[in-house]
Design an enzyme around this catalytic site. Structure first.
Site, PDB file in Angstrom:
ATOM      1  N   GLU A  24      41.884  40.860  32.770  1.00  0.00           N
ATOM      2  CA  GLU A  24      40.661  41.279  32.058  1.00  0.00           C
ATOM      3  C   GLU A  24      40.941  42.516  31.201  1.00  0.00           C
ATOM      4  OE1 GLU A  24      37.829  43.887  33.761  1.00  0.00           O
ATOM      5  OE2 GLU A  24      38.491  43.464  35.809  1.00  0.00           O
ATOM      6  N   LYS A  85      31.323  46.171  26.312  1.00  0.00           N
ATOM      7  CA  LYS A  85      31.657  45.602  27.616  1.00  0.00           C
ATOM      8  C   LYS A  85      31.065  44.197  27.657  1.00  0.00           C
ATOM      9  CE  LYS A  85      30.511  46.277  32.493  1.00  0.00           C
ATOM     10  NZ  LYS A  85      29.681  47.082  33.421  1.00  0.00           N
ATOM     11  N   VAL A 105      35.088  40.722  34.598  1.00  0.00           N
ATOM     12  CA  VAL A 105      35.540  39.582  35.404  1.00  0.00           C
ATOM     13  C   VAL A 105      34.798  38.318  34.956  1.00  0.00           C
ATOM     14  CG1 VAL A 105      35.525  38.582  37.725  1.00  0.00           C
ATOM     15  CG2 VAL A 105      36.294  40.934  37.383  1.00  0.00           C
ATOM     16  N   ASP A 135      20.406  44.913  40.911  1.00  0.00           N
ATOM     17  CA  ASP A 135      21.543  45.031  39.996  1.00  0.00           C
ATOM     18  C   ASP A 135      22.708  44.274  40.627  1.00  0.00           C
ATOM     19  OD1 ASP A 135      23.599  45.644  38.325  1.00  0.00           O
ATOM     20  OD2 ASP A 135      23.149  47.791  38.187  1.00  0.00           O
ATOM     21  N   SER A 137      25.952  42.015  39.934  1.00  0.00           N
ATOM     22  CA  SER A 137      26.894  41.726  38.845  1.00  0.00           C
ATOM     23  C   SER A 137      26.941  40.235  38.528  1.00  0.00           C
ATOM     24  CB  SER A 137      28.292  42.196  39.237  1.00  0.00           C
ATOM     25  OG  SER A 137      29.212  41.814  38.236  1.00  0.00           O
ATOM     26  N   ALA A 138      27.003  39.925  37.236  1.00  0.00           N
ATOM     27  CA  ALA A 138      27.161  38.528  36.800  1.00  0.00           C
ATOM     28  C   ALA A 138      28.501  37.957  37.280  1.00  0.00           C
ATOM     29  CB  ALA A 138      27.064  38.447  35.279  1.00  0.00           C
ATOM     30  N   ASP A 139      29.420  38.824  37.722  1.00  0.00           N
ATOM     31  CA  ASP A 139      30.701  38.334  38.272  1.00  0.00           C
ATOM     32  C   ASP A 139      30.455  37.356  39.424  1.00  0.00           C
ATOM     33  OD1 ASP A 139      31.830  40.200  36.567  1.00  0.00           O
ATOM     34  OD2 ASP A 139      32.602  41.503  38.158  1.00  0.00           O
ATOM     35  N   LYS A 156      34.627  47.889  45.518  1.00  0.00           N
ATOM     36  CA  LYS A 156      34.457  49.275  45.959  1.00  0.00           C
ATOM     37  C   LYS A 156      33.201  49.379  46.792  1.00  0.00           C
ATOM     38  CE  LYS A 156      36.895  51.693  42.396  1.00  0.00           C
ATOM     39  NZ  LYS A 156      37.058  50.899  41.165  1.00  0.00           N
TER      40      LYS A 156
END
Ligand code: PSU
Ligand code: MN
Length: 303
Positions: A24, A85, A105, A135, A137-139, A156
């Site tokens: 990435e 981003k 990602v 919130d 992540s779209a990952d 993390k």
């Protein structure tokens, strides 16, 4: 049909069916400080070549999808500021508006899949933010829908790790612990949370990927590799830095796509660079494992 630009080595690998590993670009432009980011980006590519696979760093440059970057392109990306981003939703915007885009990602998975690349190495994935349960992540959703195997060091613990694993389960994503039974917490090798299954060798991972393809599954796989022990942070240090980084983000009212990059930068500052050494080590290690899996799968499919 949108044409992707391939670097010469990627072009050749695609033509001859050699094993490829995607990388990435958000980690380069938003995840690590300059000039460390450029040094690390180059070394990640070398770590993949050393294992007999071909690296394909993915980014959007002036509205063009680049699969594999030349050293000039990599340097430009590492030095640039104001790079968009790009998660899944941002990719068409960056293309139409002829912007530079660093793929997350999710964004990298989309473009790797469209190119036919099945392995992807990175540091950490996004997840459910601590204290911000919406919130997400779209990952995580991308892992549920796109057949790419992402090799990372977990996530993390600035994220809500139990919630992140719940979403991955809902999305139908197998989380494979590479030589571990626990989900790693990026800077530290173990979070205390269980993985779906353990896989001890590249061939063990490749066998599971092969079954997914045989079943016609549409989603991805997450392989989690603990940070090498000698470079890990002690859990207390990582946790203190993360708590302080989250506190600063809340105080500065940072949210949305800016949140993850902000937290990463704060952690580097708070740990006085020790987090960078861990980050570097786990990135190289993940590249090696992803390349070994790509090669093992290539052997399996060419039998
Ligand atoms: N976690 C890291 N380093 C990173 C990222 C996450 O430890 O560089 C980046 C990755 O590109 C990941 C993205 O896909 O942040 C997730 O951002 P968001 O939480 O906004 O989806
Ligand atoms: Mn988010």
């Amino acid at each position: 049909m949108i044409e992707f630009l391939h670097s010469p080595e990627v072009q050749e690998a695609l033509a001859t069916g050699r094993p490829l590993v995607a990388l990435e670009s958000t980690v380069i432009s938003h995840g690590l400080p300059y000039p460390e980011n450029l040094v690390v980006a180059r070394a990640m590519e070398s770590a993949i070549r050393d294992q007999g696979a071909i690296p394909a760093t993915i980014a959007i440059l002036r509205g063009e999808v680049c699969i594999g970057l030349t050293d000039n392109q990599l340097t430009r990306l590492a030095e640039a500021s104001g790079v968009r981003k790009c998660s899944r939703r941002d990719v068409p915007v960056a293309l139409a508006q002829r912007q530079d885009g660093a793929t997350t990602v999710a964004g990298t998975m989309v473009l790797a899949h469209l190119t036919g690349i099945r392995l992807f190495a990175t540091g950490g994935i996004g997840g459910v933010h601590r204290g911000h349960p919406f919130d997400v992540s779209a990952d995580l959703m991308e892992l549920g829908r796109t057949p790419v195997c992402v090799v990372c060091a977990g996530a993390k613990s600035l994220l809500d790790l139990p919630a992140t694993l719940e979403v991955l389960e809902t999305q139908g994503v197998p989380v494979l612990g590479y030589q571990t039974d626990q989900f790693p917490a990026f800077f530290t090798p173990a979070s205390g949370l269980p993985v779906t299954a353990r896989a001890d060798t590249p061939a063990d991972v490749a066998a599971i990927l092969d079954r997914q393809v045989e079943l016609g599954y549409s989603g991805g796989t997450l392989v989690v590799v603990p940070v090498p022990a000698e470079d890990a942070l002690v859990p207390g240090e990582a946790e203190d830095a993360i708590v302080e980084a989250v506190r600063r983000a809340d105080a500065a009212a940072i949210f949305g796509p800016a949140l993850t990059p902000y937290l990463l930068a704060q952690i580097v500052q708070i740990t006085g660079g020790r987090s960078l050494a861990a980050n570097r080590a786990l990135l190289f290690n993940n590249c090696r494992v992803a390349a070994q899996v790509a090669v093992a799968w290539w052997h399996l499919s060419s039998r």
